[in-house]
Every structure is written in structure tokens, then in C-alpha cells.
Write an enzyme that holds these catalytic residues in place. Structure first.
Site, PDB file in Angstrom:
ATOM      1  N   SER A 297       0.810  -1.207   0.000  1.00  0.00           N
ATOM      2  CA  SER A 297       0.000   0.000   0.000  1.00  0.00           C
ATOM      3  C   SER A 297       0.854   1.273   0.000  1.00  0.00           C
ATOM      4  O   SER A 297       1.460   1.599  -0.998  1.00  0.00           O
ATOM      5  CB  SER A 297      -0.960  -0.036   1.188  1.00  0.00           C
ATOM      6  OG  SER A 297      -2.024   0.845   0.986  1.00  0.00           O
ATOM      7  N   ASP A 308       9.731   5.292 -10.569  1.00  0.00           N
ATOM      8  CA  ASP A 308       9.242   5.912 -11.808  1.00  0.00           C
ATOM      9  C   ASP A 308       9.988   7.199 -12.138  1.00  0.00           C
ATOM     10  O   ASP A 308      10.195   7.519 -13.313  1.00  0.00           O
ATOM     11  CB  ASP A 308       7.742   6.188 -11.701  1.00  0.00           C
ATOM     12  CG  ASP A 308       6.897   4.932 -11.884  1.00  0.00           C
ATOM     13  OD1 ASP A 308       7.487   3.845 -12.030  1.00  0.00           O
ATOM     14  OD2 ASP A 308       5.658   5.038 -11.873  1.00  0.00           O
ATOM     15  N   LYS A 322      -1.013  -4.269  -2.973  1.00  0.00           N
ATOM     16  CA  LYS A 322      -2.243  -3.715  -2.402  1.00  0.00           C
ATOM     17  C   LYS A 322      -2.448  -2.326  -2.983  1.00  0.00           C
ATOM     18  O   LYS A 322      -1.936  -1.340  -2.479  1.00  0.00           O
ATOM     19  CB  LYS A 322      -2.130  -3.672  -0.879  1.00  0.00           C
ATOM     20  CG  LYS A 322      -3.249  -2.908  -0.188  1.00  0.00           C
ATOM     21  CD  LYS A 322      -4.589  -3.586  -0.358  1.00  0.00           C
ATOM     22  CE  LYS A 322      -5.627  -2.936   0.533  1.00  0.00           C
ATOM     23  NZ  LYS A 322      -5.858  -1.523   0.274  1.00  0.00           N
TER      24      LYS A 322
END
Length: 437
Positions: A297, A308, A322
Site C-alpha cells: 500500500s 518511476d 495492495k
């Protein structure tokens, strides 16, 4: 979504936990007048069933219990992360993001339709007993978990401090289930720990995303910066997540202003974006992020944002996966709904739900641990056939340093951390190389 709203928005840490450790989004309770006007004809059948049960069931029943049971079933039928909370459970949830609560110290979720350990919390009964990420809980005391909702499983694991609960666990690679007898305790979480490692490298262990996490991280980073560190390791292993605000705030420490941290999209297709603010520190160190199957999460949000944007190399094993957001909606009687309302996406637009964040460099310590355990078992077999089986391997956790000003040794069996240190040292060497004439 603006940052002015961030104080009310939270992402579930890891699904439900044995200590009910989750993040919350406090809603407004909805427009209840609107509900009454909607044509729910199917409620007539519900009322008929309720009436028949009240009249004819073999034992006397309470209407409140029947209705709450129906609500639990309704939410459980949606997905593993949605649930109904009684007033007491709802109050408890609002308190638990403060970082202290009662339980076993174990986060649980659903993986492949099985009740799965996300991670144990350091220095808790579950951690000390050797429960590991990926363990499947098949029984709580004498109750099979396949017959329990997540919320019910959590409730069975709860209890007063000092009382006992028995967990029956299946673990990959072992033929027979393991049985753990645990005593419940008050769980206190220190979300941030830091130390100096050899090579003048900074190390920060983030174990939970709580209300004070961003401020605590900023304090620890300033201490490390004052020691002139040459690189940074952010350890998110076995971190089940927590508050979305904390995940965004942690990411902001390393991202330029305006960079997207995460976006959230519900069924209406509208995306709410969370971006780094101009006030962010934007530390520019060579950086490694450590993750494993117990990272979930909010941890995955931070790891994916660093990956990224090319801010860090991610090392470890694939994270839990998650990637959904739960909203907590208070109801008129003090109870609440925990409802999956959206999925989140990384800066590159990827959903990691049920997939996880893929590390740039995969370092899986399990084969080495299994080989070590088999070697230990072989030696015991040679010495005595009556020796007891070895206890489960306790999850590796970096301990707090004795002297914060001195470089601390690295546990020799922590392969992922060793690799991170090796890479950062190499990073420094290659940076000093001069191009050929």
C-alpha cells in the site's frame, strides 16, 4: 485533489490487521435522505427473512445482531478489504493510527483468497515468535479462517493483554503446519529508525506510515545530512502501509516540486492527483529503496514514485500488491463502513493491484535461509535423532544503533542490505572516474 484535503484522506495500510492497523478516510456519512428515496425493492425480501428468523429460529435472536450480521455479509461479499464496523470497532480504528494499540503485532490481508500475513511488526509477540510475511493463517484457536471474514479474524485475534491465542500457519516449503501460541500485548510502533552505516551511508528504516512519520523522517534525515552522508538507504521491508498523507509526505522529501506522487481513480473515471509541494526538501543523494513481500500500500506508493522518477534503485522482492483505496464512512449509530472506493496508480500510470512493485534488482533471501536451515537440521540429525525441530526463522530487522555517531555493522545474513551498501559504494567509485581523453 488539493493538498488542503490531504489531512482527511488516508489509504489502507494493508488491509485489515490482527491489531486492526489500517489507514482511514473519514467521510461525511453520506446523504442519508437520498438513500430513503431510492427504490430498493429487494429490501422487502430482507424484511421477510428477518421476520421469519425472529419468529421461527430455534433460539431467540436479537434484531440488532441479525442486522449487523447481514451488513457484515454484504460488505464481505464485495471484496476482501471492504467491511462493516461496529461502533466500538470504528472508535478503535480512529485511535490506532496514533501508533499504540492492543493485539499481536501482525498485519493480515487476503492473497489468493487465503488469510495471509503481510508482515509482523518489530518487537511484538508475532515478530518474536517468528511469524513471517507470506505465512497463511489457516486457524485462529479452533476456528478455520476459511469460514471467517477478515474483520471476524481480526476480532478473534484481539483480546486483553496477557491472554493467549493459538495460530495455525502454513508456510511455503514446509510440509506440516506450524502452531504458534501467542500472548497478546500492547503494541507500540516506532515508525522511524535511522543509523549511519559503513562508507558514510545513511540508513532509514520506516516501519509504518503514521501521523508523525513525515515530521520524524525529516528530523532523522537532517541528523544524517549533518554527518555528511554520501548515500541513503530507505528500508520499507515489512512495512504494511498506513496513511496516504504520510506516503505523499515521505515521497516529497526526494521529489522536485510538482512531481506526481500518486493518482487515485474511482469508478466514475475521475483521477485525483497528489503532487510534491514546493516546500519539499528534495534530497539529492544516491538512493536505494529496499522492499519485500511485506511492503504494501503506502510503501508501494513511495517505492513506485522513487522508481518511476529515477530517484532510487529498488532492491528486494516483489511487493504485496495492495493497490486499492478504502474510504471510512461513519454511520448514524456510531458504526462505520470500510469501503473500497478507488484504485491508485503510480506516476507512470501503472496499477500495482495484485501485481506489486517489481524491484530493479531482485535479491531473494529465502534460498539462503532455506539452505542454512537445512544445514542446521542436518547437523542436528547427525548428533541426535531426538532433537526438536528448529524454530521458525525470525524476520530480519535492523536494530537501533548503540552510538548514532559511529557507523554500525551490517547483519551478515541481510543479503538485501549488503547488496544496497555494495551498490552505493560502487556508485561513489564510478562517479569519481574521469572520462578517457
Amino acid at each position: 485533489m488539493s493538498h488542503e484535503r490531504l489531512s482527511t484522506v488516508v489509504i489502507s495500510g494493508l488491509t485489515l490487521t490482527a491489531i486492526l492497523l489500517v489507514g482511514i478516510v473519514i467521510g461525511k456519512g453520506g446523504d442519508r435522505a437520498g438513500y430513503a428515496s431510492e427504490p430498493y425493492e429487494e429490501l422487502q425480501v430482507f424484511a421477510e427473512v428477518l421476520s421469519q428468523v425472529k419468529k421461527h429460529y430455534v433460539e431467540e435472536t436479537q434484531t440488532k445482531d441479525l442486522v449487523q450480521g447481514a451488513l457484515r455479509g454484504m460488505l464481505a461479499g464485495l471484496d476482501p478489504h471492504s467491511s462493516f464496523m461496529t461502533p466500538d470497532m470504528f472508535k478503535e480504528m480512529q485511535v490506532e493510527t496514533k501508533g499504540e494499540f492492543g493485539g499481536l503485532g501482525i498485519q493480515i490481508g487476503v492473497k489468493n483468497n487465503r488469510l495471509t500475513v503481510i508482515s509482523p511488526i518489530e518487537d511484538t509477540p508475532a515478530f518474536e515468535a517468528g511469524i513471517q510475511p507470506g505465512d497463511t493463517i489457516i486457524k485462529v484457536d479452533d476456528k478455520p479462517t476459511k469460514d471467517l471474514t477478515l474483520m471476524e479474524a481480526v476480532q478473534h485475534m484481539r483480546g486483553a493483554r496477557g491472554t493467549s491465542v493459538e495460530l495455525t500457519i502454513e508456510r511455503e516449503g514446509l510440509e506440516k503446519p506450524l502452531i504458534f501460541n501467542l500472548k497478546r500485548d500492547i503494541i507500540k510502533i516506532q515508525s522511524i529508525r535511522s543509523k549511519l552505516l559503513e562508507g558514510n551511508l545513511g540508513y532509514v528504516r520506516l516501519s509504518q506510515f503514521q501521523e508523525a512519520t513525515v515530521e520524524d523522517l525529516s528530523t532523522e534525515l537532517e541528523k544524517l545530512v549533518a554527518k555528511n552522508i554520501q548515500g541513503l538507504i530507505l528500508d520499507l521491508r515489512n512495512n504494511p502501509g498506513g496513511l496516504l498523507t504520510a506516503a505523499v509526505g515521505v515521497s516529497e522529501q526526494f521529489l522536485e516540486s510538482g512531481r506526481l506522487v500518486v493518482s487515485i481513480q474511482g469508478r466514475n473515471g475521475k483521477k485525483d492527483e497528489y503532487r510534491a509541494r514546493a516546500s519539499s526538501k528534495n534530497y539529492q543523494y544516491p538512493m536505494i529503496v529496499l522492499v519485500n513481500h511485506g511492503s504494501a500500500s503506502a510503501s508501494e506508493i513511495v517505492a513506485a514514485a522513487m522508481q518511476d522518477w529515477g530517484k532510487a534503485v529498488v532492491i528486494g522482492t516483489t511487493t504485496f500488491g495492495k493497490g486499492s483505496v478504502q474510504t471510512i464512512l461513519p454511520l448514524s449509530d456510531g458504526s462505520g463502513l470500510r469501503l473500497t472506493t478507488a484504485k491508485y496508480f503510480t506516476p507512470n500510470g501503472k496499477s500495482i493491484h495484485s501485481i506489486g512493485v517489481q524491484p530493479d534488482i531482485v535479491i531473494d533471501p529465502k534460498p539462503a535461509q532455506v539452505a542454512k536451515q537445512e544445514s542446521s537440521e542436518g547437523k542436528k540429525d547427525e548428533s541426535t535423532a531426538d532433537s526438536p525441530a528448529p524454530s521458525p526463522t525470525k524476520p530480519q530487522a535492523p536494530s537501533a544503533p548503540q552510538d548514532q555517531d559511529q557507523a554500525q555493522p551490517i547483519p551478515p545474513d541481510d543479503l538485501q542490505l549488503l547488496k544496497a551498501v555494495e551498490m552505493l559504494k560502487s556508485w561513489k567509485v564510478f562517479k569519481q572516474l574521469k572520462p578517457a581523453a
